[in-house]
Design a protein around this motif. Structure first.
Motif, PDB file in Angstrom:
ATOM      1  N   LEU B  22      39.300  63.585  35.355  1.00 26.84           N
ATOM      2  CA  LEU B  22      39.583  62.272  34.768  1.00 26.84           C
ATOM      3  C   LEU B  22      40.070  62.494  33.339  1.00 26.84           C
ATOM      4  CD1 LEU B  22      36.489  60.225  36.047  1.00 26.84           C
ATOM      5  CD2 LEU B  22      38.756  60.465  37.088  1.00 26.84           C
ATOM      6  N   ARG B  23      41.184  61.872  33.027  1.00 29.38           N
ATOM      7  CA  ARG B  23      41.794  62.120  31.713  1.00 29.38           C
ATOM      8  C   ARG B  23      41.987  60.818  30.964  1.00 29.38           C
ATOM      9  NH1 ARG B  23      45.562  66.825  32.256  1.00 29.38           N
ATOM     10  NH2 ARG B  23      44.886  67.906  34.130  1.00 29.38           N
ATOM     11  N   GLY B  24      40.906  60.103  30.759  1.00 26.80           N
ATOM     12  CA  GLY B  24      41.009  58.878  29.986  1.00 26.80           C
ATOM     13  C   GLY B  24      41.163  57.653  30.864  1.00 26.80           C
ATOM     14  N   VAL B  25      40.125  57.346  31.598  1.00 30.64           N
ATOM     15  CA  VAL B  25      40.161  56.160  32.458  1.00 30.64           C
ATOM     16  C   VAL B  25      39.691  54.956  31.647  1.00 30.64           C
ATOM     17  CG1 VAL B  25      39.119  55.043  34.466  1.00 30.64           C
ATOM     18  CG2 VAL B  25      39.785  57.459  34.575  1.00 30.64           C
ATOM     19  N   ASP B  26      40.535  53.930  31.605  1.00 34.98           N
ATOM     20  CA  ASP B  26      40.142  52.660  30.999  1.00 34.98           C
ATOM     21  C   ASP B  26      40.103  51.633  32.115  1.00 34.98           C
ATOM     22  OD1 ASP B  26      40.178  53.574  28.284  1.00 34.98           O
ATOM     23  OD2 ASP B  26      42.363  53.667  28.497  1.00 34.98           O
ATOM     24  N   LEU B  27      38.990  50.926  32.210  1.00 35.63           N
ATOM     25  CA  LEU B  27      38.854  49.988  33.326  1.00 35.63           C
ATOM     26  C   LEU B  27      37.845  48.921  32.952  1.00 35.63           C
ATOM     27  CD1 LEU B  27      39.085  49.175  36.342  1.00 35.63           C
ATOM     28  CD2 LEU B  27      37.375  50.908  36.839  1.00 35.63           C
ATOM     29  N   ARG B  28      38.219  47.676  33.264  1.00 35.40           N
ATOM     30  CA  ARG B  28      37.267  46.599  33.038  1.00 35.40           C
ATOM     31  C   ARG B  28      37.156  45.756  34.307  1.00 35.40           C
ATOM     32  NH1 ARG B  28      34.490  44.002  29.134  1.00 35.40           N
ATOM     33  NH2 ARG B  28      34.133  41.819  29.678  1.00 35.40           N
ATOM     34  N   LEU B  29      35.950  45.685  34.832  1.00 37.26           N
ATOM     35  CA  LEU B  29      35.701  44.820  35.989  1.00 37.26           C
ATOM     36  C   LEU B  29      34.778  43.707  35.530  1.00 37.26           C
ATOM     37  CD1 LEU B  29      34.918  47.137  39.055  1.00 37.26           C
ATOM     38  CD2 LEU B  29      36.974  45.809  38.644  1.00 37.26           C
ATOM     39  N   GLU B  30      35.242  42.458  35.720  1.00 40.46           N
ATOM     40  CA  GLU B  30      34.386  41.342  35.312  1.00 40.46           C
ATOM     41  C   GLU B  30      33.276  41.167  36.341  1.00 40.46           C
ATOM     42  OE1 GLU B  30      34.567  40.090  32.467  1.00 40.46           O
ATOM     43  OE2 GLU B  30      36.499  41.014  31.975  1.00 40.46           O
ATOM     44  N   SER B  31      32.260  40.490  35.912  1.00 41.75           N
ATOM     45  CA  SER B  31      31.158  40.214  36.821  1.00 41.75           C
ATOM     46  C   SER B  31      31.687  39.421  38.012  1.00 41.75           C
ATOM     47  CB  SER B  31      30.093  39.413  36.072  1.00 41.75           C
ATOM     48  OG  SER B  31      28.987  39.241  36.886  1.00 41.75           O
ATOM     49  N   GLY B  32      31.344  39.853  39.203  1.00 44.97           N
ATOM     50  CA  GLY B  32      31.751  39.140  40.409  1.00 44.97           C
ATOM     51  C   GLY B  32      33.130  39.514  40.921  1.00 44.97           C
ATOM     52  N   GLU B  33      33.751  40.496  40.317  1.00 47.47           N
ATOM     53  CA  GLU B  33      35.065  40.908  40.798  1.00 47.47           C
ATOM     54  C   GLU B  33      34.961  41.776  42.039  1.00 47.47           C
ATOM     55  OE1 GLU B  33      38.972  41.956  38.738  1.00 47.47           O
ATOM     56  OE2 GLU B  33      37.434  42.238  37.196  1.00 47.47           O
ATOM     57  N   PHE B  34      36.025  41.780  42.826  1.00 41.10           N
ATOM     58  CA  PHE B  34      36.092  42.606  44.033  1.00 41.10           C
ATOM     59  C   PHE B  34      37.356  43.449  43.913  1.00 41.10           C
ATOM     60  CE2 PHE B  34      36.089  42.313  49.022  1.00 41.10           C
ATOM     61  CZ  PHE B  34      35.967  43.697  49.083  1.00 41.10           C
ATOM     62  N   ALA B  35      37.194  44.740  43.631  1.00 41.49           N
ATOM     63  CA  ALA B  35      38.356  45.596  43.417  1.00 41.49           C
ATOM     64  C   ALA B  35      38.338  46.760  44.387  1.00 41.49           C
ATOM     65  CB  ALA B  35      38.361  46.122  41.984  1.00 41.49           C
ATOM     66  N   ALA B  36      39.539  47.197  44.776  1.00 40.10           N
ATOM     67  CA  ALA B  36      39.663  48.382  45.622  1.00 40.10           C
ATOM     68  C   ALA B  36      40.258  49.498  44.784  1.00 40.10           C
ATOM     69  CB  ALA B  36      40.536  48.093  46.821  1.00 40.10           C
ATOM     70  N   ILE B 204      42.604  47.834  54.357  1.00 38.62           N
ATOM     71  CA  ILE B 204      41.242  47.577  53.870  1.00 38.62           C
ATOM     72  C   ILE B 204      41.286  47.139  52.413  1.00 38.62           C
ATOM     73  CG2 ILE B 204      39.035  48.689  53.332  1.00 38.62           C
ATOM     74  CD1 ILE B 204      39.281  48.138  56.279  1.00 38.62           C
ATOM     75  N   ALA B 205      42.151  47.792  51.632  1.00 40.38           N
ATOM     76  CA  ALA B 205      42.254  47.460  50.209  1.00 40.38           C
ATOM     77  C   ALA B 205      42.683  46.004  50.031  1.00 40.38           C
ATOM     78  CB  ALA B 205      43.247  48.390  49.523  1.00 40.38           C
ATOM     79  N   ARG B 206      43.400  45.465  50.973  1.00 43.00           N
ATOM     80  CA  ARG B 206      43.900  44.089  50.837  1.00 43.00           C
ATOM     81  C   ARG B 206      42.802  43.029  50.989  1.00 43.00           C
ATOM     82  NH1 ARG B 206      48.073  43.096  54.888  1.00 43.00           N
ATOM     83  NH2 ARG B 206      47.864  40.955  54.164  1.00 43.00           N
ATOM     84  N   HIS B 207      41.585  43.475  51.357  1.00 43.51           N
ATOM     85  CA  HIS B 207      40.467  42.524  51.377  1.00 43.51           C
ATOM     86  C   HIS B 207      39.983  42.228  49.969  1.00 43.51           C
ATOM     87  CE1 HIS B 207      39.639  42.451  55.765  1.00 43.51           C
ATOM     88  NE2 HIS B 207      40.227  43.642  55.717  1.00 43.51           N
ATOM     89  N   ALA B 208      40.265  43.158  49.042  1.00 43.05           N
ATOM     90  CA  ALA B 208      39.818  42.974  47.670  1.00 43.05           C
ATOM     91  C   ALA B 208      40.767  42.031  46.942  1.00 43.05           C
ATOM     92  CB  ALA B 208      39.775  44.319  46.966  1.00 43.05           C
ATOM     93  N   ALA B 209      40.325  41.586  45.763  1.00 41.35           N
ATOM     94  CA  ALA B 209      41.171  40.690  44.989  1.00 41.35           C
ATOM     95  C   ALA B 209      42.114  41.487  44.087  1.00 41.35           C
ATOM     96  CB  ALA B 209      40.291  39.765  44.151  1.00 41.35           C
ATOM     97  N   ARG B 210      41.809  42.775  43.940  1.00 36.17           N
ATOM     98  CA  ARG B 210      42.534  43.553  42.944  1.00 36.17           C
ATOM     99  C   ARG B 210      42.555  44.999  43.423  1.00 36.17           C
ATOM    100  NH1 ARG B 210      39.633  44.243  37.114  1.00 36.17           N
ATOM    101  NH2 ARG B 210      41.102  45.708  36.153  1.00 36.17           N
ATOM    102  N   THR B 211      43.684  45.678  43.281  1.00 37.73           N
ATOM    103  CA  THR B 211      43.718  47.101  43.627  1.00 37.73           C
ATOM    104  C   THR B 211      44.007  47.932  42.390  1.00 37.73           C
ATOM    105  OG1 THR B 211      46.048  46.962  44.224  1.00 37.73           O
ATOM    106  CG2 THR B 211      44.455  46.813  46.026  1.00 37.73           C
TER     107      THR B 211
END
Ligand SMILES: Nc1ncnc2c1ncn2[C@@H]1O[C@H](COP(=O)(O)OP(=O)(O)OP(=O)(O)O)[C@@H](O)[C@H]1O
Ligand SMILES: [Mg+2]
Lengths: 407, 249
Positions: B22-36, B204-211
């Motif tokens: 991993l070379r600098g992962v920036d990621l923010r998931l809000e509470s209740g989010e569904f991401a793939a 399967i990823a398309r079930h999430a709200a965000r990829t």
């Protein structure tokens, strides 16, 4: 997470492979059982020996031979060979102790066949003076003991121990009947009441003759095995021991106490020596048994290491679910502890059983003391913790990520 | 529960070289989010999931869980946080083989110090929710893959975790069973859980709200899913096994 949870996890693991668990515990069972059985035998032997030594009679001094550093050639009565006691020594002591109230009794022994008609049995011939009955506290059940004054010439009188009498005559009264010992005919004048074992000898198989008779007709030699001296009181013992030592040293022409070819020991000294020797033997044997317990512990460690490897993934899962390293350590140590304490309990029962069997079949006395049982159990627990600790530590140190990937 | 990663690095020392995953992962998931989370094999998806799940430490970077900096928690605090807030679901289910379904689900509660009767009650309750109430005393080996995954989901839920991390949860399952599992994730998302799902399967990823797509140690693509699949709808339209057989013959 409470104690019962750990216990349940460990029991589940143990039950999942019952044969392996049983074999692992068996190592500890054998170790603990041998410790318990050996100590029981050792302590039993101690009690038995103490009783026998005390059974010799009270305030007794026992004179026996010993090999001095120089081999013991100064005794003018002894024509070479190992140190020996002779009837003369008994006479010298008897004369020398005249007026002190001490009673002197020499004893010669021999194993020889005794027969009537076609019936033959083996007897321990005890050649002694008639005062023997008094000093050793023999009870005469029938007839009388050897007669006073019959000390100078061979006599044809014999007194039988109860076993010897029963073997030769069954339920018949032996008094007045005759027996053959080494082709000499003897008349039975009395039977001694049963007394049981003394040392490793059944004194009820003894056959008593006068010393002169034994010397001339049985042994055909004049070697005395021991001389007993009964002191009039316990207080008289030290003084009496000194006097006896002086008399015998003079008789054997030995001036250097280092070179005495005889030993003079009181009953209590004998008791202490016997107990000391026995303690050493018991300790030594239990030490060896402890080594087998150690081997049992190594078996536990081995299986625990296997168990940790087999359950690597389980450990990973538990850690991922929030188990602390402490939880993992306790889980595996509990497992080792259950195996070892189970082994310990079974080992204690097994040891007691073995001791029982030995005392039943060999006739040896055994003593199971609570302290030995407690110590044995404690040791088995210690083995569990000691040998379970390292595998548990390895389990707790597993990297959960690698553990979860482990196949 | 919200998840916030910034500048996350992970490297392994392989002999003299450093393997920089991993070379600098920036990621923010809000509470209740569904991401793939998608990406090529070996790109570090599982590694990232383990860091988020507090099982692994980043070599560098900051991690805030529900606004709290968790980079500096010690071993015990991390174990506690995992137990309380994180639910994992794995491709190979990872149930403890010697324990019954019920006991497997009770385990997280045990490490929380909950009393046995309460554990039992709570575990039975979630098992009923995932449709496994009639299998509580089965061993994992006596269950099908789909059933095992339901139990694993029950175990992830039983402690009331706010974050669900799933690493290819449908990877070992057939399409139908996979969709049933996805229906559960959709339902849990609807209840407000934060769900992060690693998958190779675009459908399967398309079930999430965000990829999110990870490549060369960074999140290279991050986009909302335009027309999300709904597991129950897909299941309804899926030919039944008999129909499938007819088509085949
Ligand atoms: N303990 C380790 N030591 C060295 N390298 C490791 C270690 N753990 C993981 N890696 C490497 O890190 C990389 C990323 O692994 P990771 O399991 O995160 O990939 P992934 O994206 O989940 O792949 P997949 O889709 O195949 O599951 C791989 O190249 C792997 O070899
Ligand atoms: Mg992966």
């Amino acid at each position: 997470m409470n104690f019962l949870d750990y216990l349940q996890i460990a029991l589940r693991a143990i039950r999942s492979n019952p044969l392996r668990s049983a074999l692992t515990a068996l190592g500890v069972v054998i170790g603990v059982a041998s410790v318990v059985a050996l100590v029981a035998l050792g302590q039993g032997a101690g009690v038995q020996i103490a009783r026998q030594i005390q059974g010799l009679g009270t305030n007794l001094i026992i004179i026996a031979t010993q090999i001095p550093p120089n081999g013991g050639t100064q005794n003018p009565n002894n024509l070479g060979g190992p140190p020996q006691l002779f009837p003369d020594d008994a006479d010298i002591l008897k004369d020398g102790l005249e007026g002190t109230g001490a009673v002197v009794v020499p004893v010669m022994t021999a194993q020889t066949p005794i027969k009537i008609g076609s019936k033959v049995t083996s007897a321990n011939v005890v050649g002694t003076w008639p005062v023997y009955a008094q000093v050793r506290g023999l009870q005469i059940s029938n007839g009388r003991f050897l007669r006073e004054g019959g000390e100078d010439a061979p006599s044809n009188e014999v007194v039988l121990g109860s076993d010897a009498a029963y073997r030769l005559f069954g339920r018949l009264d032996p008094v007045g009947r005759t027996v053959f010992i080494k082709d000499f005919l003897y008349k039975v004048v009395g039977v001694v009441a049963p007394k049981g074992y003394e040392g490793f000898q059944n004194v009820d198989q003894n056959v008593y003759l006068t010393m002169v008779t034994t010397e001339a007709q049985v042994l055909i030699s004049d070697v005395v095995n021991y001389i007993y001296v009964q002191a009039p009181s316990a207080e008289a013992l030290p003084q009496l021991e000194q006097t006896i030592t002086k008399l015998l040293a003079e008789a054997h022409s030995i001036t250097d106490p280092e070179q005495y070819d005889f030993s003079v020991r009181s009953q209590s000294a004998l008791l202490n020596t016997a107990r000391g020797t026995l303690n050493i033997i018991t300790t030594l044997l239990s030490g060896i048994a402890l080594v087998s317990l150690l081997v049992g512990g190594i078996g536990i460690m081995n299986i625990m290491l296997v168990s940790v490897t087999e359950r690597t993934r389980e450990v990973g899962i538990r850690v991922a679910l929030g188990a602390l390293p402490r939880d993992i350590v306790i889980q595996f140590i509990t497992e080792a502890l259950i195996l070892s304490s189970l082994g310990g309990l079974l080992g204690i029962l097994g040891g007691i059983a073995v001791a029982r069997v030995i005392s039943t079949f060999a006739g040896w006395e055994t003593v199971i003391s609570a302290s030995v049982v407690g110590i044995a159990f404690f040791f088995s627990l210690a083995v569990g913790v000691f040998f379970g600790w390292y595998p548990a530590f390895l389990a707790a140190r597993l990297d959960p990520i690698k553990a979860l990937r482990y196949e | 529960m919200s998840i916030e990663l910034s500048g996350i690095h992970k490297q392994y020392a392989m002999g003299s070289e450093a393997l920089h995953i991993l070379r600098g992962v920036d990621l923010r998931l809000e509470s209740g989010e569904f991401a793939a989370l998608m990406g090529p094999s070996g790109s570090g998806k599982s590694t990232l999931l383990n860091i988020i799940g507090l099982l692994d430490w980043p070599s560098r970077g900051a991690y805030r869980l529900e606004g709290q900096d968790v980079s500096h928690l010690n071993l015990v605090q991390r174990a506690r946080a995992r137990n309380l807030h994180i639910g994992y679901v794995y491709q190979n289910f990872n149930l403890i083989p010697r324990l019954s379904v019920l006991e497997n689900v009770m385990t997280p509660l045990m490490y929380r110090g909950m009393a046995p009767p309460e554990r039992r009650e709570q575990a039975a309750h979630v098992l009923e929710r995932v449709g496994m109430a009639d299998r509580v005393s089965h061993l994992p080996s006596q269950l099908s893959g789909g059933q095992q995954q339901r139990v694993a989901i029950a175990r992830a839920l039983v402690g009331g975790a706010g974050v669900l991390l799933a690493d290819e949860p449908t990877g070992n399952l057939d399409t139908r069973t996979g969709l049933q599992i996805m229906a559960m994730f959709e339902e849990l998302h609807a209840e407000g859980k934060t769900v992060l799902l690693v998958t190779h399967d675009l459908e399967i990823a398309r079930h999430a709200a965000r990829t999110l797509t990870i490549r060369d140690g960074r999140i290279r693509a991050d986009s909302p899913v335009p027309n999300r699949r709904k597991a129950l709808e897909v299941l309804r339209d899926l030919p039944t096994e008999e129909e499938a057989e007819e088509v085949a013959s």
